[in-house]
Design an enzyme around this catalytic site. Structure first.
Site, PDB file in Angstrom:
ATOM      1  CD  GLU A 116       6.517  24.950  -7.048  1.00  0.00           C
ATOM      2  OE1 GLU A 116       6.893  25.293  -8.175  1.00  0.00           O
ATOM      3  OE2 GLU A 116       7.173  24.217  -6.307  1.00  0.00           O
ATOM      4  CG  ASP A 169      -0.940  -9.747  -9.832  1.00  0.00           C
ATOM      5  OD1 ASP A 169      -0.227 -10.675 -10.185  1.00  0.00           O
ATOM      6  OD2 ASP A 169      -1.290  -8.810 -10.561  1.00  0.00           O
TER       7      ASP A 169
END
Ligand code: ADE
Length: 249
Positions: A116, A169
C-alpha cells in the site's frame, strides 16, 4: 550506464532483461544492471520487509530500515547526484523527455514500491525522483521499472546499433511515426503507397512527414501544440483540420 534496482521480487526481471536489445547492451558493456533483494537487508529472523501502518487502516507498508540500508550499501556515502527513483502512481508521469534526460546519467537507482505504500521517511531521506508510468495502479513498481529502463536504455549511444535512431522514434520528433511496409508488395489486395516505390528520396521523405502529421492529427492532436512544423506543414495541418470539420457536419 549502471542501473541498480532495489526490489522484493528480483525474479520478475529475468525475462525482460535477458532477451533481445537489453541483453545485448549488457553483453556489450553498455549497460550494467544490478538487482538487489531488499529482503537481504532485513535484520530479523523472518526477513520482514513490511509492517502495518501507524494510525491503523488496511494494507502493509514497506519498512524504511531495510531500504535505507540497501541504498546506503549500493550507493555508498558519496551520492554524486545519482537519481534515486521511486516508482509510484503518485509520481511525475514518465515520458520520452524523461527517458532522454535520465539516460544522460552514468548511474541510476530504482526503488520498486510495493504494497500500500512505503514509509514516508524513505522519501524524506533518499528519494530524489518519484515516477509513474501512467494513471493506473499496478501491483508494484517492478513492471514500471522495466518499462523505464527499456525506454532509457534506447537512448544510450550504441544500444540500438544505428547511432541516433532513438531520435527518430514516435514522440522523439514530437510527431507519431509514419506507416511502414515491407515485402511482399501486395497482401490481400493491399499494395504499397506509390511514393515509397518511387526511389525518389525527397518524395519519400515528404510523404513520410505528411503521414506523420496526419496520423498525429488523428490520434494525438495534443502533440501538435509543441511539434516543430514548417509553414508548409502548418498549411497541411490546416487542410486536415478543415476536412475534419467538414466531415463532422
Ligand atoms: N506502482 C503502482 N502503479 C504504478 C504506476 N502506474 N507507475 C509507477 N509505479 C506504480
Amino acid at each position: 550506464m549502471r542501473i541498480d534496482i532495489l526490489t522484493l521480487f528480483p525474479q520478475m526481471f529475468s525475462g525482460p532483461l535477458t532477451e533481445s536489445i537489453l541483453k545485448r547492451a549488457q553483453t556489450n558493456g553498455l549497460l550494467d544492471i544490478r538487482l538487489h533483494d531488499i529482503r537481504d537487508y532485513t535484520t530479523d529472523r523472518h526477513h520482514t520487509a513490511d509492517d502495518s501502518p501507524y494510525g491503523g487502516g488496511g494494507g502493509m507498508i514497506m519498512k524504511a530500515e531495510p531500504i535505507l540500508a540497501a541504498v546506503e550499501d549500493v550507493l555508498g556515502a558519496v551520492r554524486d547526484g545519482i537519481p534515486v527513483i521511486l516508482t509510484t502512481p503518485q509520481g511525475a508521469v514518465f515520458n520520452q523527455r524523461w527517458a532522454k534526460e535520465l539516460s544522460r546519467h552514468e548511474r541510476l537507482l530504482f526503488l520498486c514500491g510495493r504494497y500500500e505504500g512505503i514509509d514516508e521517511r524513505v522519501r524524506d531521506l533518499v528519494v530524489t525522483h518519484e515516477m509513474s508510468i501512467g494513471d493506473y495502479v499496478l501491483t508494484g513498481g517492478e513492471l514500471p521499472t522495466l518499462v523505464m529502463v527499456d525506454a532509457i536504455a534506447r537512448h544510450i549511444p550504441g544500444v540500438l546499433g544505428e547511432e541516433g535512431a532513438a531520435d527518430k522514434d514516435s514522440h522523439a520528433t514530437g510527431l507519431l511515426e509514419y506507416p511502414q511496409y515491407t515485402r511482399p508488395p501486395t497482401i490481400r489486395g493491399l499494395s504499397i503507397p506509390a511514393a515509397l516505390l518511387s526511389g525518389n528520396h525527397k518524395e519519400i521523405e515528404r510523404w513520410r512527414r505528411a503521414e506523420s502529421i496526419k496520423r498525429t492529427w488523428l490520434r494525438r492532436p495534443d502533440l501538435l501544440l509543441t511539434a516543430d512544423l514548417s509553414e508548409k506543414e502548418k498549411w497541411l495541418l490546416a487542410t486536415l483540420a478543415l476536412e475534419w470539420l467538414n466531415a463532422r457536419q
